[in-house]
Scaffold this motif. Structure first.
Motif, PDB file in Angstrom:
ATOM      1  N   ASP B 344     134.295  52.092  45.698  1.00  0.00           N
ATOM      2  CA  ASP B 344     133.456  51.756  46.845  1.00  0.00           C
ATOM      3  C   ASP B 344     134.110  50.710  47.750  1.00  0.00           C
ATOM      4  O   ASP B 344     133.478  50.206  48.680  1.00  0.00           O
ATOM      5  N   GLY B 345     135.374  50.390  47.482  1.00  0.00           N
ATOM      6  CA  GLY B 345     136.086  49.451  48.337  1.00  0.00           C
ATOM      7  C   GLY B 345     135.798  47.991  48.004  1.00  0.00           C
ATOM      8  O   GLY B 345     136.249  47.101  48.714  1.00  0.00           O
ATOM      9  N   SER B 346     135.016  47.736  46.958  1.00  0.00           N
ATOM     10  CA  SER B 346     134.678  46.359  46.587  1.00  0.00           C
ATOM     11  C   SER B 346     135.173  46.068  45.169  1.00  0.00           C
ATOM     12  O   SER B 346     135.409  46.982  44.387  1.00  0.00           O
ATOM     13  N   PRO B 347     135.328  44.774  44.850  1.00  0.00           N
ATOM     14  CA  PRO B 347     135.993  44.393  43.603  1.00  0.00           C
ATOM     15  C   PRO B 347     135.065  44.290  42.384  1.00  0.00           C
ATOM     16  O   PRO B 347     133.857  44.506  42.477  1.00  0.00           O
ATOM     17  N   PHE B 348     135.675  43.939  41.256  1.00  0.00           N
ATOM     18  CA  PHE B 348     134.958  43.711  40.001  1.00  0.00           C
ATOM     19  C   PHE B 348     135.351  42.352  39.440  1.00  0.00           C
ATOM     20  O   PHE B 348     136.524  42.003  39.419  1.00  0.00           O
ATOM     21  N   ILE B 349     134.349  41.590  38.989  1.00  0.00           N
ATOM     22  CA  ILE B 349     134.587  40.389  38.180  1.00  0.00           C
ATOM     23  C   ILE B 349     133.547  40.482  37.081  1.00  0.00           C
ATOM     24  O   ILE B 349     132.386  40.163  37.294  1.00  0.00           O
ATOM     25  N   ASP B 350     133.939  40.967  35.914  1.00  0.00           N
ATOM     26  CA  ASP B 350     132.910  41.355  34.942  1.00  0.00           C
ATOM     27  C   ASP B 350     133.450  41.318  33.513  1.00  0.00           C
ATOM     28  O   ASP B 350     134.651  41.307  33.279  1.00  0.00           O
ATOM     29  N   LYS B 351     132.497  41.305  32.567  1.00  0.00           N
ATOM     30  CA  LYS B 351     132.820  41.573  31.173  1.00  0.00           C
ATOM     31  C   LYS B 351     133.084  43.073  31.026  1.00  0.00           C
ATOM     32  O   LYS B 351     132.672  43.856  31.876  1.00  0.00           O
ATOM     33  N   GLY B 375     139.228  33.441  41.621  1.00  0.00           N
ATOM     34  CA  GLY B 375     139.575  32.598  40.489  1.00  0.00           C
ATOM     35  C   GLY B 375     138.396  31.732  40.050  1.00  0.00           C
ATOM     36  O   GLY B 375     138.122  31.593  38.862  1.00  0.00           O
ATOM     37  N   TYR B 376     137.668  31.187  41.029  1.00  0.00           N
ATOM     38  CA  TYR B 376     136.537  30.305  40.712  1.00  0.00           C
ATOM     39  C   TYR B 376     135.447  31.082  39.962  1.00  0.00           C
ATOM     40  O   TYR B 376     134.921  30.632  38.933  1.00  0.00           O
ATOM     41  N   CYS B 377     135.120  32.277  40.494  1.00  0.00           N
ATOM     42  CA  CYS B 377     134.034  33.059  39.895  1.00  0.00           C
ATOM     43  C   CYS B 377     134.444  33.636  38.537  1.00  0.00           C
ATOM     44  O   CYS B 377     133.623  33.742  37.631  1.00  0.00           O
ATOM     45  N   TYR B 378     135.720  34.015  38.414  1.00  0.00           N
ATOM     46  CA  TYR B 378     136.208  34.532  37.129  1.00  0.00           C
ATOM     47  C   TYR B 378     136.181  33.408  36.094  1.00  0.00           C
ATOM     48  O   TYR B 378     135.772  33.610  34.946  1.00  0.00           O
ATOM     49  N   ALA B 379     136.598  32.214  36.509  1.00  0.00           N
ATOM     50  CA  ALA B 379     136.568  31.061  35.606  1.00  0.00           C
ATOM     51  C   ALA B 379     135.132  30.761  35.173  1.00  0.00           C
ATOM     52  O   ALA B 379     134.868  30.459  34.003  1.00  0.00           O
ATOM     53  N   HIS B 380     134.191  30.878  36.128  1.00  0.00           N
ATOM     54  CA  HIS B 380     132.781  30.661  35.825  1.00  0.00           C
ATOM     55  C   HIS B 380     132.306  31.652  34.756  1.00  0.00           C
ATOM     56  O   HIS B 380     131.655  31.294  33.769  1.00  0.00           O
ATOM     57  N   LEU B 381     132.677  32.928  34.955  1.00  0.00           N
ATOM     58  CA  LEU B 381     132.278  33.961  33.997  1.00  0.00           C
ATOM     59  C   LEU B 381     132.893  33.708  32.620  1.00  0.00           C
ATOM     60  O   LEU B 381     132.220  33.827  31.583  1.00  0.00           O
ATOM     61  N   ALA B 383     133.956  30.836  31.365  1.00  0.00           N
ATOM     62  CA  ALA B 383     133.495  29.600  30.740  1.00  0.00           C
ATOM     63  C   ALA B 383     132.046  29.700  30.288  1.00  0.00           C
ATOM     64  O   ALA B 383     131.664  29.161  29.253  1.00  0.00           O
ATOM     65  N   LYS B 384     131.199  30.371  31.081  1.00  0.00           N
ATOM     66  CA  LYS B 384     129.766  30.350  30.814  1.00  0.00           C
ATOM     67  C   LYS B 384     129.202  31.686  30.362  1.00  0.00           C
ATOM     68  O   LYS B 384     128.008  31.790  30.054  1.00  0.00           O
ATOM     69  N   ASP B 385     130.036  32.745  30.411  1.00  0.00           N
ATOM     70  CA  ASP B 385     129.578  34.088  30.052  1.00  0.00           C
ATOM     71  C   ASP B 385     128.440  34.589  30.929  1.00  0.00           C
ATOM     72  O   ASP B 385     127.628  35.409  30.501  1.00  0.00           O
ATOM     73  N   GLU B 386     128.342  34.069  32.123  1.00  0.00           N
ATOM     74  CA  GLU B 386     127.417  34.633  33.102  1.00  0.00           C
ATOM     75  C   GLU B 386     128.076  34.561  34.476  1.00  0.00           C
ATOM     76  O   GLU B 386     128.896  33.673  34.727  1.00  0.00           O
ATOM     77  N   PRO B 387     127.766  35.516  35.338  1.00  0.00           N
ATOM     78  CA  PRO B 387     128.480  35.556  36.625  1.00  0.00           C
ATOM     79  C   PRO B 387     128.105  34.393  37.536  1.00  0.00           C
ATOM     80  O   PRO B 387     126.993  33.868  37.471  1.00  0.00           O
ATOM     81  N   HIS B 388     129.032  33.995  38.378  1.00  0.00           N
ATOM     82  CA  HIS B 388     128.752  33.019  39.424  1.00  0.00           C
ATOM     83  C   HIS B 388     127.734  33.632  40.396  1.00  0.00           C
ATOM     84  O   HIS B 388     127.770  34.841  40.647  1.00  0.00           O
ATOM     85  N   PRO B 389     126.833  32.828  40.956  1.00  0.00           N
ATOM     86  CA  PRO B 389     125.785  33.389  41.829  1.00  0.00           C
ATOM     87  C   PRO B 389     126.299  34.256  42.980  1.00  0.00           C
ATOM     88  O   PRO B 389     125.594  35.174  43.409  1.00  0.00           O
ATOM     89  N   VAL B 390     127.508  34.020  43.496  1.00  0.00           N
ATOM     90  CA  VAL B 390     127.982  34.847  44.610  1.00  0.00           C
ATOM     91  C   VAL B 390     128.717  36.104  44.130  1.00  0.00           C
ATOM     92  O   VAL B 390     129.167  36.896  44.949  1.00  0.00           O
ATOM     93  N   ALA B 391     128.836  36.269  42.814  1.00  0.00           N
ATOM     94  CA  ALA B 391     129.589  37.431  42.313  1.00  0.00           C
ATOM     95  C   ALA B 391     128.751  38.301  41.381  1.00  0.00           C
ATOM     96  O   ALA B 391     129.289  39.050  40.573  1.00  0.00           O
TER      97      ALA B 391
END
Lengths: 95, 417
Positions: B344-351, B375-381, B383-391
């Protein structure tokens, strides 16, 4: 890239439109119990190999045939070109 | 650990520049890490940087098959912007642009972040309407957007071909905070910052397999031996399909080649980034004077890092259609990079469905501008095992759920995004 069309001989790849992995020929059975899962995988998941890849090219600015091109995605070398309809028929599809 | 500063440059100049140290270490891998990041490109290095700086996870390795920053971080056209539209995308890219704005002070490295503006030209009334809608979506997400009419552009950019018979220029959408960044310095700055926080950056170390038992990923096999890790974070852009296949996963991604070009050095002529609205062409001028530009991907699966001539011709035609003055400029270099084009032209930052294995990819040809937020949102995921609010929307299962993020409405045809 030059695609060696089985009927028309060597043609510039710019005459063609690229669709994607030739596994798109094998449309899942819509009446099967696992049809939703099968169509998800068919529509969205790809092998995406680095190396030999069979793929569908449409000769839009030519004879409008669909071809299955076997091409190496690392070197762009094309090793085989077949008519897609013949492959589809050989796999049991009506056309 | 030494900070870079104007005073340091001055003092080193007085003492023969003998005090400069390598910007990062070259460690051998340890046998175990809390987090192993696969891929030492922009996104992998920024993930390591934010993990160690913001989230306090410092026992981290970055494994890079080649040399640091040898992939797309050094192959893109260096543009930063947040002119997206959809709710799943725009807040993320605006977060990224805000991180760019403070990046150099944050990681103490001159990345030459230059907010010289980006201008998307429009050529018809309906396209103007679409751009007004996009501008409103941007403003709602906290970004800046400004509509310019033809008279304003004629004053500011007199070299554009306003009266082109086929694609007359009717105006444009400015994002003044957009611009360019020196891309290699982004990789080096993040690498230096992560290294100073204790991250091991291991170059020439290819991952050859994953250790997966009972649905849990516990480590990787590499050309430098086995390394175990609590969390394995894949971040390999164009090689996503190839690497995730080693974990037995098929992805909603095809790898395609995108070419980019640079002309000979010219006197200052382009104030910012300019994009063509009727074809695919984007151009800026580097600080060395070369015009840096690109267009469409070649359109077929490729891992070759080089493209073919039809797209070169198409890109040149796009350039000539909006600014014929560049017709006499000679092309200096062209090169290719491998884009992880998603469905769909958009990325993934996920488990992933494999516990301990995480995935970041599908950036299509928009990965550079996303480097800090990715990098920030991946690090958030991690470290905390939950996605960053913007991702939260950048999930691998979104196709199954029917929640696509398709900016262009093209459907599951990666080479059209």
């Amino acid at each position: 890239m030059i695609i060696n069309h089985p009927l028309l001989g060597p043609r510039d790849a710019a005459e063609f439109v690229y669709l994607g992995d030739a596994s798109l020929i094998d449309r899942p059975d819509p009446n099967a119990d696992d049809a939703a899962e099968a169509f998800y995988e068919y529509g969205y998941l790809r092998d995406n190999p680095a190396g030999e890849h069979q793929e569908l090219w449409y000769h839009e600015q030519g004879d409008r045939s669909w071809l299955v091109v076997t091409r190496n995605t690392v070197t762009h070398e094309i090793t085989k070109v077949e008519i897609a309809r013949e492959i589809a028929k050989s796999r049991g599809r009506s056309r | 650990m030494s900070r870079y500063s104007g005073i340091k440059v001055f003092l080193e100049g007085l003492t023969g520049n003998k005090g400069w140290k390598p910007a990062w270490r070259e460690p051998e891998p340890k046998s175990h890490y809390d987090v192993i990041i696969i891929g030492g490109g922009g996104h992998g290095l920024s993930t390591a940087y934010y993990l160690s700086k913001v989230f306090g996870v410092r026992n981290v390795a970055v494994l890079e098959k080649g040399w640091l920053g040898s992939g797309n971080i050094g192959r893109n056209t260096t543009i930063i912007r947040s002119n997206y539209m959809l709710p799943g995308n725009e807040p993320f890219y605006e977060f990224s642009l805000k991180l760019w704005e403070g990046l150099e002070q944050d990681f103490n490295y001159n990345a030459m972040v230059s907010q010289r503006s980006i201008l998307n030209l429009f050529h018809s009334d309906p396209q103007r309407d679409a751009f007004v809608r996009r501008a409103n979506a941007m403003i709602l997400a906290g970004a800046d957007a400004e509509l310019a009419d033809e008279a304003q552009l004629r004053r500011e950019l007199p070299f554009l071909d306003f009266d082109n018979a086929r694609f007359p220029i009717k105006g444009g959408l400015y994002q003044r905070r957009g611009g360019t960044v020196r891309h290699d310095a982004v990789a080096w700055g993040y690498a230096r910052g992560a290294d100073q926080n204790g991250v091991d950056i291991i170059q020439n170390c290819e991952v050859t397999g994953f250790q997966i038992e009972n649905g849990v990923c516990t480590g990787v096999e590499t050309t430098k031996g086995a390394i175990s890790g609590n969390k394995i974070a894949v971040c390999v852009a164009g090689s996503s399909g190839h690497v995730m296949a080693k974990a037995g996963m098929r992805l909603p991604i095809e790898s395609h080649v995108l070419q980019a070009f640079v002309s000979e050095g010219l006197k200052p002529t382009l104030p910012g980034v300019i994009t063509f609205g009727a074809g695919h062409f984007y151009v800026s001028q580097s600080d060395k004077g070369g015009l840096v530009f690109g267009g469409d991907i070649d359109g077929y699966n490729s891992y070759a890092q080089r493209g073919n001539l039809p797209v070169v011709e198409d890109v040149a035609e796009g350039g000539m259609a909006i600014m014929p003055m560049i017709g006499r400029a000679r092309l200096l270099r062209s090169w290719g990079g491998i884009m992880d084009m998603s469905m769909d032209g958009s990325p993934f930052i996920d488990k992933t469905h494999i516990e301990g294995l995480y995935f970041n990819g599908g950036w299509c040809y928009g990965g550079f501008k996303a480097t800090p937020a990715s990098g920030y949102c991946y690090a958030h995921l991690l470290a905390k095992d939950e996605p960053h609010p913007v991702a939260t929307e950048m999930r691998l299962d979104r196709f199954k759920r029917g929640h696509l993020i398709d900016e262009k409405g093209q459907g599951n045809q990666p080479n059209l995004h």
